[in-house]
Every structure is written in structure tokens, then in C-alpha cells.
Enzyme design. Structure first.
Site, PDB file in Angstrom:
ATOM      1  CD  GLU A  10      -7.036   7.733  -2.080  1.00 30.91           C
ATOM      2  OE1 GLU A  10      -7.729   8.288  -2.966  1.00 30.91           O
ATOM      3  OE2 GLU A  10      -7.298   6.592  -1.633  1.00 30.91           O
ATOM      4  CG  HIS A 119      -3.565   3.408  -3.392  1.00 30.23           C
ATOM      5  ND1 HIS A 119      -3.822   4.729  -3.103  1.00 30.23           N
ATOM      6  CD2 HIS A 119      -4.760   2.876  -3.745  1.00 30.23           C
ATOM      7  CE1 HIS A 119      -5.108   4.977  -3.262  1.00 30.23           C
ATOM      8  NE2 HIS A 119      -5.711   3.880  -3.669  1.00 30.23           N
TER       9      HIS A 119
HETATM   10 ZN   LIG Z   1      -9.208   6.615  -3.107  1.00 29.63          ZN
END
Ligand SMILES: [Zn+2]
Length: 285
Positions: A10, A119
């Protein structure tokens, strides 16, 4: 000095949305190359900084944690990948023989805004993960585990949000901010080819400073650890059955599960288990 690089997807240069890091995404096959190039830059920097051994461990939970392009990976590192690893899940190769931890392509913790794809462990399932009452992310798990082992975290690459979160607990950390988060799926990105230069330089400085003993250890929370995982949805019946049959877990309310663990290896493993504990009869973790 042995260098451990944890790579997630990410926080990789140029990537901003979930489809960028998921199998179905139109750019996913190309983005694996961007991920591999960010890692190669970190390996190159680590070697220039005096690393004698580099171990890269994959942390991105797509495709059974096999996202790097092995035919394009830097020749002077080893890569730990695949699911079902022993020990601390995606920290299997992190032990006390490591001299410094470099976090490449990591992301902000759950609940962060902005924060590109922020997250904590579970993409859709976890609203928040708390340790001793405070929200934590994957970088916190790595920093705590590294601290337990007497290993410093020396570098973070990703957006400005994860960089600030790691710097808040490890103020000595070298930062390669490759993109500015504008939301949870939007960012202002450096060209990846330029970003790699930042990553290489940050990795080099981190290893040089680690060799000089100039990095600190993070020991923010003392074990045993008390964590709480707040789910987005109410706890399903199968998850309730699975979790209540295991030591170390307890139900707090209709969407919160408490996790106890003596160390961060087991804490990480237990929290990761809650990401798939809704499958009937799955109690192995
Ligand atoms: Zn990841």
C-alpha cells in the site's frame, strides 16, 4: 550487519487505491514491478550502507503473500514469502541476529485520515486495533517486536501519514516519503523512478547509523499485551464459536474481541487470525 526489510504494497511509490494492490486491479501486474523496484532500491541502499546480508519478507496479504517479481529481485538478497509461515506470521525472519529493520511500502494505521489505504492487518474486517487502549497499525507491531528483540527500526517508506506515525514512536527513523496522502485512496505521488532514489538514500543512512549504534529501540508498551480488535460488523456466529474455544481471546461486546499475548510475535499472529476466524471450524492460528 544483517538487514531485515519488511515490504508491504500500500505504501509503494505511485500506488493510491485498493485496485492498485489487489489481483483484480487493471494495474496490479505492473504494480508488482513498482513494488519490486522499491525493494531493490532499499536493498541497494542497505548494501551501500554496509549490510553484509539482506533478508526481504513479504507482508502484503494478496496472492498468498507472493507479490514481488522474483525474476527481477535484487540478486543480493533473500526473500521470505508465501502463507503459513512459522512464528510471527510475516515477521518469520525477524530475530535477534538482525541489526536493523527497514519498512518499505508500509501504510498508516486503521482509522487514519488521510492515509493511503490506511488499515491494520485486515482490509475490510477491522475498524480499529488498539493496544493498551491506543490505536495501532502494522508498523507499530513491527516496531514493538523489533524492540523486544533488541533491534531498531531504521527506515520507513510510504506516505507522510505512516512516516509521521513511525517517527512518533521511533524519532530516529529515516523517512522516504514517496507520496502525499490526500485521502484514503488519493495521493500526490513522486514519479516512482525518483522515489527510488529517496528510498535508496534513506536505507543507506539507516544502515550506516545502525552500524554506528546511533538508532534507538522502541519499547513503548510493556508485555503482557492487551489488545482489542474492533470489527466493522457484528461478530458472526462462526467467529464467536471459534474465538471462544481458544485461549488468549475474549469477547468484549458485539463487535469487539480482546486478545492477550505474552509477546508481539504471538500478538501479531493472534490479531492476524481474527482476519479469517469467521470461517467455520478454523481454530488453527
Ligand atoms: Zn498490504
Amino acid at each position: 550487519m544483517k538487514v531485515f526489510i519488511s515490504v508491504d504494497m500500500e505504501g509503494i511509490s505511485g500506488l493510491v487505491r485498493w485496485a492498485d494492490v489487489a489481483t483484480r486491479g487493471i494495474d496490479y501486474p505492473r504494480n508488482r514491478r513498482l513494488m519490486t523496484e522499491d525493494v531493490n532500491a532499499a536493498v541497494e541502499g542497505a548494501l551501500a550502507g554496509g549490510a553484509t546480508e539482506v533478508v526481504v519478507e513479504e507482508n502484503h496479504g494478496v496472492e498468498d503473500l507472493c507479490n514481488l517479481l522474483m525474476d527481477e529481485i535484487h540478486p543480493d538478497c533473500r526473500v521470505v514469502r508465501g502463507a503459513g509461515r512459522p512464528g510471527a506470521t510475516t515477521m518469520a525472519a525477524l530475530d535477534a541476529s538482525v541489526g536493523v529493520v527497514l519498512l518499505v511500502g508500509h501504510h498508516g494505521r486503521a482509522g487514519s485520515f488521510p492515509g493511503i489505504m490506511a488499515h491494520t492487518i485486515s482490509y475490510g474486517g477491522f475498524k480499529l486495533v488498539r493496544l493498551a487502549g491506543e490505536p495501532i497499525g502494522e508498523a507499530d507491531f513491527f516496531a514493538l517486536r523489533a524492540g523486544e528483540l533488541g533491534v531498531p527500526v531504521g527506515m520507513i517508506s510510504g506516505d507522510q501519514v505512516v512516516a509521521a506515525q513511525v517517527a512518533a514512536i521511533c524519532p530516529w527513523v529515516e523517512q522516504a516519503i514517496v507520496k502525499e496522502a490526500l485521502g484514503n485512496q488519493a495521493g500526490n505521488c513522486l514519479a516512482p523512478v525518483r522515489a527510488r532514489g529517496l528510498i535508496e538514500a534513506a536505507a543507506r543512512r539507516a544502515v550506516e547509523r545502525a552500524r554506528a549504534g546511533a538508532l534507538g529501540l522502541y519499547r513503548g508498551v510493556v508485555p503482557p499485551y492487551h489488545l482489542e480488535v474492533e470489527l466493522r460488523d457484528a461478530i458472526a456466529d462462526d467467529m464467536r464459536r471459534n474465538v471462544t474455544s481458544l485461549a488468549g481471546f475474549s469477547i468484549v461486546d458485539d463487535r469487539t474481541i480482546a486478545v492477550e499475548a505474552p509477546d508481539m510475535a504471538l500478538a501479531f499472529r493472534r490479531v492476524a487470525y481474527l482476519g479469517y476466524a469467521d470461517r467455520p471450524g478454523v481454530t488453527r492460528h
